[in-house]
Design an enzyme around this catalytic site. Structure first.
Site, PDB file in Angstrom:
ATOM      1  CE  LYS A   2       2.350 137.621  26.071  1.00  0.00           C
ATOM      2  NZ  LYS A   2       2.166 139.091  25.885  1.00  0.00           N
ATOM      3  CE1 TYR A  56       2.609 137.047  30.734  1.00  0.00           C
ATOM      4  CE2 TYR A  56       4.071 135.159  30.598  1.00  0.00           C
ATOM      5  CZ  TYR A  56       3.752 136.450  30.240  1.00  0.00           C
ATOM      6  OH  TYR A  56       4.571 137.153  29.379  1.00  0.00           O
TER       7      TYR A  56
END
Ligand SMILES: NC(=O)c1ccc[n+]([C@@H]2O[C@H](COP(=O)([O-])OP(=O)(O)OC[C@H]3O[C@@H](n4cnc5c(N)ncnc54)[C@H](O)[C@@H]3O)[C@@H](O)[C@H]2O)c1
Ligand SMILES: C[C@@H](CO)CCC[C@@H](C)[C@H]1CC[C@H]2[C@@H]3[C@H](O)C=C4C[C@@H](O)CC[C@]4(C)[C@H]3CC[C@]12C
Length: 369
Positions: free
Chosen positions: A163, A159
């Site tokens: 990002k 994750y």
């Protein structure tokens, strides 16, 4: 958006507009963006609440689509003046594969950028995350840091990796020539942990507390500070950034802004108790009830079980090595960059944010009974 066309009505597109943050951005735009002529809400799953918005003065267009499908994104972006790209796969529990997280967060963002370039959309605001910076895997504290604070950003989890990559794509796209010959202007907002109406993890903690007879058990030392920000203020910052991008393109283009407000600096659990306490829950223990080494062991065990059970069933508990590291590492921001660059001040005071969240938790909790 030129001076000669002050009265021009603008077309906004919000990707992920039916998510926790996206819904607040959509509602905030309708309430606080006077130049809004059409609002396109793009999401893989459209919420039924969108229907009630269609009866208002601004044209609201719901578009069911997938950011990983370049042609769907291009069709939605065509003719939009501003894109707020908030769609993302938020998964730190191992529910989705690393490939899927990358596909949605990185390729999806690439598709949004290419769509802007192809169709001539000039203004793009990206919802990044504090996790682009940290906490890092070494557990280094980031104490009241700002956008210029030096910090060893080490990403291993899919994750934050996704990002960080997506944020870089957005910033590097600033200045690219879009269809029609003008430059693309981009910026990225990095919220800390968002809370407020619609926050599913808060609701899950509440339900868990109710199941345990009104008790929650402290696992994290009260001294660890975790940055949190109210969703209404995050939405407001997006609306302001989007509004100011043209006028302040030279200053804001290619910039990142941490997104925070007057919410108090507390541990993750103590902060949650600001809402869960008034809803009748109690946090047991002035200190963590389990030693840290045991939590590390349990988190590792959960990760192992997840891996072993994956062929049979999805086992995705809250506690894993990554979530433990994030919850157990001080990460707080203190910055006035957004205020200096585009006049951001929180719209909601801490007291308002708290009251709104408590009312929502109470309602969400009782509807679960
Ligand atoms: N929740 C937080 O604490 C937090 C903090 C910092 C940054 N963010 C970022 O804010 C954004 C929104 O997060 P959220 O908490 O509202 O999550 P969310 O899951 O509630 O919302 C994400 C939305 O994106 C949509 N979406 C997911 N995959 C899609 C796809 N392939 N195509 C189209 N739509 C898709 C989902 O359907 C959902 O409506 C994300 O980009 C996230 O990384 C969240
Ligand atoms: C060890 C548990 C004992 O109660 C507590 C575990 C809590 C964790 C599940 C959450 C602690 C910190 C959260 C993250 C943080 O607020 C910031 C985030 C950034 C954002 O971009 C996505 C969500 C998240 C990663 C958020 C997820 C949940 C926590 C890890």
């Amino acid at each position: 958006m030129a001076d000669s066309a002050q009265a021009q009505k603008l077309v906004y597109l919000v990707t992920g507009g039916c998510g926790f943050l996206g819904e607040h951005v959509v509602r905030m735009l309708l309430q606080r963006e006077p130049r809004l002529g059409e609002l396109r809400v793009f999401d893989r799953h459209l919420g039924p609440w969108l229907e009630e918005l269609k009866t208002g003065p601004v044209r609201v267009t719901a578009i069911q689509g997938d950011v990983t499908e370049a042609h769907e994104v291009a069709a939605a972006v065509a003719g939009a003046h501003v894109v707020i790209h908030t769609a993302g796969l938020v998964d730190v529990f191992g529910r989705a594969s690393p490939e899927t997280i990358h596909e949605v967060n990185v390729q999806g963002t690439r598709n949004v950028i290419e769509a802007c370039v192809q169709t001539g959309t000039r203004f793009l605001v990206y919802t990044s995350s504090m996790e682009v910076v940290g906490p890092n895997t070494k557990g280094h504290p980031f104490y009241r840091g700002n956008e210029d604070t030096l910090y060893e950003a080490v990403h291993r989890h899919p994750y934050p990796c996704s990002k960080a990559l997506a944020e870089r794509l957005v910033l590097e796209a600033n200045g690219r020539e879009v269809h029609g010959g003008l430059p693309l202007v981009t910026c990225a907002l990095r919220p800390t942990g968002i809370y407020g109406e619609g926050h599913q993890i808060m609701r899950d903690f509440y339900r868990q507390g109710l199941r345990l007879g009104g008790w929650l058990f402290r696992a994290i030392p009260a001294s660890v500070e975790h940055g949190r920000v109210y969703v209404g203020n995050v939405a407001w910052m997006h609306v302001l950034a989007a509004r100011e991008l043209e006028r302040r393109a030279a200053l804001m283009g290619g910039q990142v802004y941490f997104c925070y407000d007057g919410s108090p600096y507390k541990s993750y659990e103590d902060f949650n108790m600001e809402f869960l306490g008034p809803c009748g829950l109690q946090l047991v223990g002035a200190r963590p009830l389990l030693p840290y080494w045991l939590l590390v062991f349990l988190a590792a065990l959960n990760a192992l079980l997840q891996w072993l059970l994956r062929p049979l069933v999805l086992y995705a508990p809250l506690l894993n090595p990554y979530t433990l590291a994030v919850a157990n590492t001080t990460f707080t921001v203190s910055t006035d960059k957004a205020q200096r660059h585009f006049g951001y001040e929180p719209l909601f005071s801490w007291e308002d944010s708290r009251t709104r969240t408590i009312l929502w938790v109470q309602a969400a909790g009782s509807s679960a009974q």
